[in-house]
Scaffold this active site. Structure first.
Site, PDB file in Angstrom:
ATOM      1  N   GLY A  11       0.850  -1.109   0.097  1.00  0.00           N
ATOM      2  CA  GLY A  11       0.032   0.032  -0.022  1.00  0.00           C
ATOM      3  C   GLY A  11       0.811   1.342  -0.008  1.00  0.00           C
ATOM      4  N   ASP A  13       1.407   3.705   2.449  1.00  0.00           N
ATOM      5  CA  ASP A  13       2.342   4.104   3.386  1.00  0.00           C
ATOM      6  C   ASP A  13       3.231   2.735   3.460  1.00  0.00           C
ATOM      7  OD1 ASP A  13       0.246   5.755   3.818  1.00  0.00           O
ATOM      8  OD2 ASP A  13      -0.133   5.473   5.884  1.00  0.00           O
ATOM      9  N   SER A  82      -8.767  -0.392   3.851  1.00  0.00           N
ATOM     10  CA  SER A  82      -8.695   1.032   4.542  1.00  0.00           C
ATOM     11  C   SER A  82      -9.483   2.037   3.740  1.00  0.00           C
ATOM     12  CB  SER A  82      -7.045   1.283   3.958  1.00  0.00           C
ATOM     13  OG  SER A  82      -6.985   1.452   2.604  1.00  0.00           O
ATOM     14  N   SER A 127      -6.365   5.840  13.168  1.00  0.00           N
ATOM     15  CA  SER A 127      -6.808   6.820  12.089  1.00  0.00           C
ATOM     16  C   SER A 127      -7.698   7.923  12.577  1.00  0.00           C
ATOM     17  CB  SER A 127      -7.544   6.003  11.050  1.00  0.00           C
ATOM     18  OG  SER A 127      -8.525   6.793  10.256  1.00  0.00           O
ATOM     19  N   GLU A 129     -10.228   8.911  11.224  1.00  0.00           N
ATOM     20  CA  GLU A 129     -11.694   8.535  11.248  1.00  0.00           C
ATOM     21  C   GLU A 129     -12.322   7.869  12.394  1.00  0.00           C
ATOM     22  OE1 GLU A 129     -13.845   8.267   8.348  1.00  0.00           O
ATOM     23  OE2 GLU A 129     -12.464   9.507   7.434  1.00  0.00           O
ATOM     24  N   TYR A 151     -15.403   0.863   9.081  1.00  0.00           N
ATOM     25  CA  TYR A 151     -13.804   1.070   9.110  1.00  0.00           C
ATOM     26  C   TYR A 151     -13.462   1.829  10.477  1.00  0.00           C
ATOM     27  CZ  TYR A 151      -9.279   3.312   7.961  1.00  0.00           C
ATOM     28  OH  TYR A 151      -8.000   3.662   8.016  1.00  0.00           O
ATOM     29  N   LYS A 155     -11.190   0.511  13.288  1.00  0.00           N
ATOM     30  CA  LYS A 155      -9.868   1.163  13.941  1.00  0.00           C
ATOM     31  C   LYS A 155      -9.940   1.519  15.188  1.00  0.00           C
ATOM     32  CE  LYS A 155      -6.997   1.397  10.329  1.00  0.00           C
ATOM     33  NZ  LYS A 155      -5.686   1.004  10.435  1.00  0.00           N
ATOM     34  N   HIS A 181      -3.391  11.315   4.726  1.00  0.00           N
ATOM     35  CA  HIS A 181      -2.296  11.576   4.130  1.00  0.00           C
ATOM     36  C   HIS A 181      -2.231  10.886   2.794  1.00  0.00           C
ATOM     37  CE1 HIS A 181      -2.103   8.222   7.029  1.00  0.00           C
ATOM     38  NE2 HIS A 181      -1.314   7.578   6.203  1.00  0.00           N
ATOM     39  N   ARG A 186      -1.130   7.105  -3.704  1.00  0.00           N
ATOM     40  CA  ARG A 186      -2.396   6.966  -3.310  1.00  0.00           C
ATOM     41  C   ARG A 186      -3.229   6.208  -4.210  1.00  0.00           C
ATOM     42  NH1 ARG A 186      -5.165   6.351   1.452  1.00  0.00           N
ATOM     43  NH2 ARG A 186      -5.840   8.174   2.221  1.00  0.00           N
TER      44      ARG A 186
HETATM   45  P1  GDP Z   1     -11.510   9.170   3.987  1.00  0.00           P
HETATM   46  O1  GDP Z   1     -11.746  10.519   4.593  1.00  0.00           O
HETATM   47  O2  GDP Z   1     -10.984   8.058   4.829  1.00  0.00           O
HETATM   48  O3  GDP Z   1     -13.151   8.792   3.918  1.00  0.00           O
HETATM   49  O4  GDP Z   1     -10.980   9.448   2.604  1.00  0.00           O
HETATM   50  P2  GDP Z   1     -11.620   9.726   1.033  1.00  0.00           P
HETATM   51  O5  GDP Z   1     -10.556  10.180   0.209  1.00  0.00           O
HETATM   52  O6  GDP Z   1     -12.242   8.471   0.534  1.00  0.00           O
HETATM   53  O7  GDP Z   1     -12.613  10.665   1.247  1.00  0.00           O
HETATM   54  C1  GDP Z   1     -12.731  11.774   1.802  1.00  0.00           C
HETATM   55  C2  GDP Z   1     -13.918  12.718   1.565  1.00  0.00           C
HETATM   56  O8  GDP Z   1     -14.219  12.892   0.385  1.00  0.00           O
HETATM   57  C3  GDP Z   1     -15.265  12.172   2.175  1.00  0.00           C
HETATM   58  O9  GDP Z   1     -15.909  12.802   2.995  1.00  0.00           O
HETATM   59  C4  GDP Z   1     -16.015  11.590   0.779  1.00  0.00           C
HETATM   60  O10 GDP Z   1     -17.341  11.531   1.167  1.00  0.00           O
HETATM   61  C5  GDP Z   1     -15.577  12.763  -0.109  1.00  0.00           C
HETATM   62  N1  GDP Z   1     -15.989  12.408  -1.476  1.00  0.00           N
HETATM   63  C6  GDP Z   1     -16.847  13.094  -2.314  1.00  0.00           C
HETATM   64  N2  GDP Z   1     -16.702  12.570  -3.310  1.00  0.00           N
HETATM   65  C7  GDP Z   1     -15.764  11.575  -3.350  1.00  0.00           C
HETATM   66  C8  GDP Z   1     -15.460  10.403  -4.352  1.00  0.00           C
HETATM   67  O11 GDP Z   1     -15.935  10.441  -5.489  1.00  0.00           O
HETATM   68  N3  GDP Z   1     -14.788   9.571  -3.980  1.00  0.00           N
HETATM   69  C9  GDP Z   1     -14.087   9.519  -2.498  1.00  0.00           C
HETATM   70  N4  GDP Z   1     -13.219   8.531  -2.154  1.00  0.00           N
HETATM   71  N5  GDP Z   1     -14.421  10.526  -1.705  1.00  0.00           N
HETATM   72  C10 GDP Z   1     -15.401  11.360  -1.897  1.00  0.00           C
END
Ligand code: GDP
Length: 332
Positions: A11, A13, A82, A127, A129, A151, A155, A181, A186
């Site tokens: 992954g 990290d 993740s 995390s 989260e 998730y 965690k 991060h 990514r």
């Molecule tokens: P997370 O913080 O671990 O959930 O990291 P993500 O990168 O998956 O998502 C970050 C934020 O972006 C969350 O609030 C998602 O709902 C928002 N988001 C909005 N549109 C998208 C999308 O198309 N893909 C993902 N992955 N997140 C999205």
């Protein structure tokens, strides 16, 4: 030479950490799961000095065997399901790997290294989260948890069981509560990379729109290369403790989109972006912003790459990657 054992080595990290520890003179061992895992060839090509060891966080005997073989000084548990969105559709798998996997690794460490005076140092990838529906802003090591996804809940279990094994058996076990991060490594399913890759493809005429979920949520986004240093620093302290690792700045997804388009000279970004509720989650984390004062004070850690530089780096990487791909396609 010190020996490090990393789960989640294929992954983002895992790769950054492997490079960092190799640079520090460690022998680096990475756990890989499955039969003929397709990600291993790429890993070995890029980092031929990593020794891969078979094992699975769902299988305690395999963890014991891996630790007996490696005899590590340090174990970094970065392996997990993740992706928050996936955890809603595969919650049991997430609980098993992201949550119970931590318990299995701690048990394996006890079994292989003895209980008290255990020489193995353990890092758990906790995390932001876990803060979920945040109880205070900014979030610190003392902020109560309120996870908003399977998730996040898994965690929290991993975090709590790490603290519990430290307190019960005197293990040198630390959790790093890392805020989001990112970087060129990514996965494309995460929002930063999804956006920077789409922006690069739109600029190159390879894609015409970017379909997004909510643009309103806020994240504290840092650079993965900076964050793996903090993992290592945590395991070099006299006493094991938990640390928040964050930039202390928060941005909306909208700002991420806008800045990424601006990076390729597109100002009227809204023309290219379509909202689709299929990306919405059953419960959201609206705002994350971390206070990493403890890490800055005790570990001497601080992030070097800010949000603007991170976007610049990721967009430049995706432009180079996508141009090379289309050149290969045109060249037949
Ligand atoms: P997370 O913080 O671990 O959930 O990291 P993500 O990168 O998956 O998502 C970050 C934020 O972006 C969350 O609030 C998602 O709902 C928002 N988001 C909005 N549109 C998208 C999308 O198309 N893909 C993902 N992955 N997140 C999205």
């Amino acid at each position: 030479m010190p020996r490090a054992f990393i789960t989640g080595i294929t992954g983002q990290d895992g790769q950054h950490l492997a490079e960092f520890l190799h640079g520090k003179g460690y022998d680096v061992f990475g756990m890989v799961k499955g039969q003929n895992n397709p990600r291993v060839a790429g890993l070995i090509e890029e980092m031929p000095w990593v020794e891969t060891v078979s094992g699975d966080l769902a299988d305690l005997p395999s963890l014991v065997a891996a630790l007996e073989f490696v005899q590590p000084d340090e174990v970094y548990n970065l392996g997990a399901i993740s992706f928050v969105a996936l955890s809603f559709t595969q919650p049991e798998l997430t609980a098993n790997i992201t949550g119970l996997g931590v318990l299995r690794m701690l048990e394996a460490i006890r079994m292989v290294g003895g209980t008290y005076n255990n020489p193995i140092r353990f890092y758990q990838a906790s995390s932001s989260e876990m803060f979920g529906k945040v109880r205070e802003t900014p979030q610190t090591e003392l902020t109560p948890f309120h996870p908003r996804s399977p998730y996040g809940a898994a965690k929290v279990f991993g975090h709590d069981i790490t603290v519990n094994y430290r307190e019960s058996y005197g293990l040198y076990a630390c959790s790093g509560i890392l805020f989001n991060h990112e970087g060129p490594r990514r996965g494309l399913e995460f929002v930063t990379r999804k956006v920077t890759n789409a922006v690069a493809r739109i600029k190159l005429g390879l894609q015409h729109e970017l379909v997004m979920g909510t643009l309103d949520t806020k994240r504290d986004w840092g650079y993965a290369g900076d964050y793996v240093k903090a993992m290592w620093l945590m395991l070099q302290q006299d006493q094991p403790e938990d640390f928040v690792i964050a930039t202390g700045e928060t941005q909306t997804v909208r700002t991420l989109v806008e800045r990424s388009f601006a990076e390729v000279g597109i100002e009227d970004w809204e023309r290219y972006v379509r909202r689709d509720p299929k990306f919405d989650r059953p419960a959201e984390v609206d705002l994350l912003i971390g206070d990493s004062t403890k890490a800055r004070t005790k570990l001497g850690w601080e992030p070097e790459v800010d949000f603007d530089s991170l976007i610049k780096m990721m967009v430049a990487n995706d432009l180079a990657l996508e141009s090379a791909k289309s050149a290969r396609r045109l060249g037949g």
